[in-house]
Design a protein around this motif. Structure first.
Motif, short mmCIF file in Angstrom:
data_model
loop_
_atom_site.label_atom_id
_atom_site.label_comp_id
_atom_site.label_asym_id
_atom_site.label_seq_id
_atom_site.Cartn_x
_atom_site.Cartn_y
_atom_site.Cartn_z
N UNK A 31 0.78 -1.23 0.00
CA UNK A 31 0.00 0.00 0.00
C UNK A 31 0.82 1.29 0.00
N UNK A 32 1.86 1.41 0.83
CA UNK A 32 2.61 2.67 0.82
C UNK A 32 3.12 3.02 -0.57
N UNK A 33 3.52 1.99 -1.34
CA UNK A 33 4.02 2.27 -2.68
C UNK A 33 2.89 2.72 -3.61
N UNK A 35 0.21 4.20 -2.62
CA UNK A 35 -0.17 5.54 -2.17
C UNK A 35 0.72 6.59 -2.82
N UNK A 36 2.03 6.29 -2.86
CA UNK A 36 2.96 7.23 -3.48
C UNK A 36 2.65 7.39 -4.96
N UNK A 48 -3.32 18.33 -1.71
CA UNK A 48 -2.91 19.08 -0.54
C UNK A 48 -4.04 19.15 0.48
N UNK A 51 -7.09 14.44 3.23
CA UNK A 51 -6.58 13.77 4.44
C UNK A 51 -7.02 12.31 4.41
N UNK A 52 -6.12 11.40 4.68
CA UNK A 52 -6.53 10.00 4.82
C UNK A 52 -5.95 9.09 3.77
N UNK A 53 -6.59 7.94 3.56
CA UNK A 53 -6.06 6.93 2.66
C UNK A 53 -6.59 7.13 1.24
#
Lengths: 299, 311
Positions: A31-33, A35-36, A48, A51-53
């Motif tokens: 997930x982090x990848x 997300x990026x 900007x 907020x959130x996932x």
């Protein structure tokens, strides 16, 4: 497990939990990848405020990548990193093979002394400061060689390769020597070809090491023209000093309200610097198990 | 044969003879030995600056010798407890949580009968290993800002909306989680490979003896891993005080030095930022010696009680 048998309730519960946990682990790794990636192609203003996932990109925009095109540091960093990876790895491999071959031969007097002296350096070192002073005193500081010579040999790699070389059948070496071959010929014409898989693994380890390294560059290189990509990355995504630098100046009026681009730029930078290594990933994957198992050989 | 005429006139003559007989081997060793002498042994000697008031202008040979002054200053100074405790604690937490994690993952994957699912999970879990530390830490820093993805996610569970890296009480958790995320899959490879080498007959025999799946995990699967676990554990303990430097360097900031500053980052700041070379070298030597002691003890302990050792 071999025979067909009806799963008991306990086993079904176990399987369910096991699979669920593994899916969770996979998600956390991935997930982090994702997300990026999603963030890097999102609309900057929306991102900007968000907020959130994220489950998908917010709108679509390549603004972050566009701004990166104006940043001269990225091509400089890429060029330097490729230099360090190619030249560094080639020299690493050459010297590691020479050392591994010599240490795998027996009969000569100083073998034991050399082996002990070399292995000892794995467990004890003079430390960061004396190494720094040395590199400064011998004039390597602020040259490309500062990233190449101090890490010329990975001792662990050389010891592993020595173990692999020691297992090459004696008969191959003997018959070549009968034909008048010296040790250099034996090493490069016989040992290297039969140990290709091991060498591929070493190549992978050394290359990834050069690609990822940043600390030596930080302490040894003042000249930004010599910086590897990782050091520029650190500046952009960690030290956060990109705003107001070259890019801001290049953009001129377009740089007005530049701060809202800050986030997409960071994410785009991460993608640009990480994608190449993930692209070769499928091709090198078959060496992983081999590589890790080599590391568990005892010398 | 020249060998028959071995002159045997003392050690150096014998050595000269040996070198001429194995000249190619010694030739190959030249660059290797040069590397170890220049980049390992000279710095070991150079570590003697720790016993001096080293002034670069005066040079190594003309600087004043001060004995153990810097060691005393460090050990009695106010930062020693902080950096020693942080170093030991961060590594200890990493060991407690980070060491078993890949073993558990390997055991879990071993129970999966769908090969494609297993492959997929493995492939994804190795990936973080190939993302550089700079990028991983950059991602963490971005995600734990007050408006970052992780902080925002945690607010569902009652977390305050602050930059988590500005609060010293969260650093250890962030550090350990980052390590586990980056190393979990890669570290599991060795265990998975070991498990795939287990003789299937052992499982069959266990089945015939009436063992269920859990019994097989406990009595067949896990014991097969014990030797490799032991070796990995010794290696881990041997690197105890040198691990984590880059990660801390990239993640920490002055607000959280209380929990984040470790011996090696302290050496870096005192030595390379303040240019207090002698003092920093002393701290570095202290670190190396403690580390070596840990490794030797772990190895001795293991050889004595588990019959596995590095040497």
């Amino acid at each position: 497990m071999g025979l067909l048998h009806k799963k008991t309730l306990g086993e079904k519960v176990f399987d369910f939990c096991n699979y669920s946990l593994l899916i969770l682990v996979t998600l956390i790794c991935l997930y982090p990848m994702l997300y990026v990636l999603f963030s890097s192609i999102s609309e900057p203003v929306q991102l900007m405020k968000f907020r959130g996932l994220l489950y998908k990109p917010l709108g679509f925009s390549l603004k972050g990548y566009e701004v990166l095109l104006y940043n001269p540091n990225i091509p400089i960093g890429y060029f330097n990193t490729i230099f360090y990876v190619v030249i560094g790895t080639a020299l690493n491999l050459l010297v590691t093979m020479l050392g591994a071959y010599a240490l795998s031969r027996s009969g000569y007097k100083l073998k034991k002394l050399f082996t002990i002296a070399i292995v000892f350096t794995m467990y004890f070192s003079g430390g960061m400061i004396p190494s720094f002073l040395l590199v400064r005193n011998i004039g390597l500081i602020n040259t490309r060689w500062a990233l190449i010579f101090p890490t010329l040999i990975g001792t662990w790699n050389m010891i592993v390769m020595r173990t692999v070389f020691a297992a090459v059948p004696k008969s191959l070496e003997e018959s070549a020597k009968m034909d008048g071959a010296n040790d250099f010929i034996v090493l490069f014409k016989i040992f290297v070809p039969v140990s290709k898989a091991t060498i591929a693994v070493m190549l992978l380890f050394y290359a990834v090491g050069h690609w990822n390294s940043w600390f030596n560059a930080m302490i040894y290189l003042r000249d930004r023209q010599l910086w590897p990509l990782q050091l520029f990355m650190r500046e952009i995504i960690i030290a956060n000093t990109m705003i107001g630098n070259e890019t801001g100046a290049v953009l001129g009026d377009a740089g007005e309200g530049f701060f809202y681009l800050e986030e997409v730029i960071k994410y785009a930078t991460i993608i640009v610097s990480t994608v190449p290594i993930l692209c070769i990933y499928p091709f090198i994957q078959k060496y992983f198990t081999k590589g890790v198992m080599l590391g568990s050989l005892k010398g | 044969m020249k060998g028959l005429k071995n002159p045997n006139k003392g050690y150096f003559a014998a050595l000269a003879f040996d070198i001429s007989k194995y000249k190619y081997i010694y030739l190959m060793l030249i660059p290797v030995l040069l590397y170890y002498i220049i980049f390992h042994y000279i710095p070991m000697g150079g570590a003697a600056v720790a016993f001096q008031n080293f002034k670069p202008a005066k040079g190594f040979f003309d600087s004043d010798w001060v004995g153990f002054k810097h060691f005393e200053d460090f050990l009695t100074g106010i930062y020693a407890p902080r950096v020693i405790i942080n170093t030991v604690l961060l590594n200890f937490l990493n060991l407690i949580f980070g060491f078993p994690a890949p073993i558990i993952l390997a055991l879990m994957l071993n129970e999966v009968s769908h090969n494609s699912f297993k492959k997929f999970t493995q492939t994804i879990s190795y990936m973080p290993h190939f993302i550089s530390m700079v990028v991983v830490c950059g991602m963490v820093i971005t995600f734990v800002k007050s408006d970052g993805m992780i902080t925002q996610f945690l607010t569902f569970f009652g977390m305050e909306e602050v930059n988590l890296l500005s609060k010293k009480e969260y650093f250890r958790t962030i550090f350990v989680s980052t390590t586990i995320w980056k190393t979990l899959g890669w570290a599991s490879i060795i265990y998975i490979a070991t498990l795939s080498g287990i003789d299937p007959n052992l499982y069959e025999a266990a089945t015939i003896d009436g063992a269920g799946r859990f019994k097989k995990i406990v009595h067949v699967t896990f014991p097969a891993l014990v030797p490799i676990i032991t070796i990995q554990l010794i290696l881990r303990i041997g690197r105890m005080l040198t691990q984590g430097f880059e990660q801390v360097m990239l993640l920490y900031n002055p607000l959280i030095y209380d929990t984040a500053d470790i011996i090696s980052t302290y050496v870096y700041r005192r030595g390379l930022e303040d240019m207090d070379y002698s003092f920093a070298s002393a701290v570095g030597i202290f670190n190396s010696v403690v580390n070596l002691t840990l490794l030797v003890s772990a190895n001795w302990f293991s050889r004595k009680f588990i019959k596995e050792s590095l040497w």
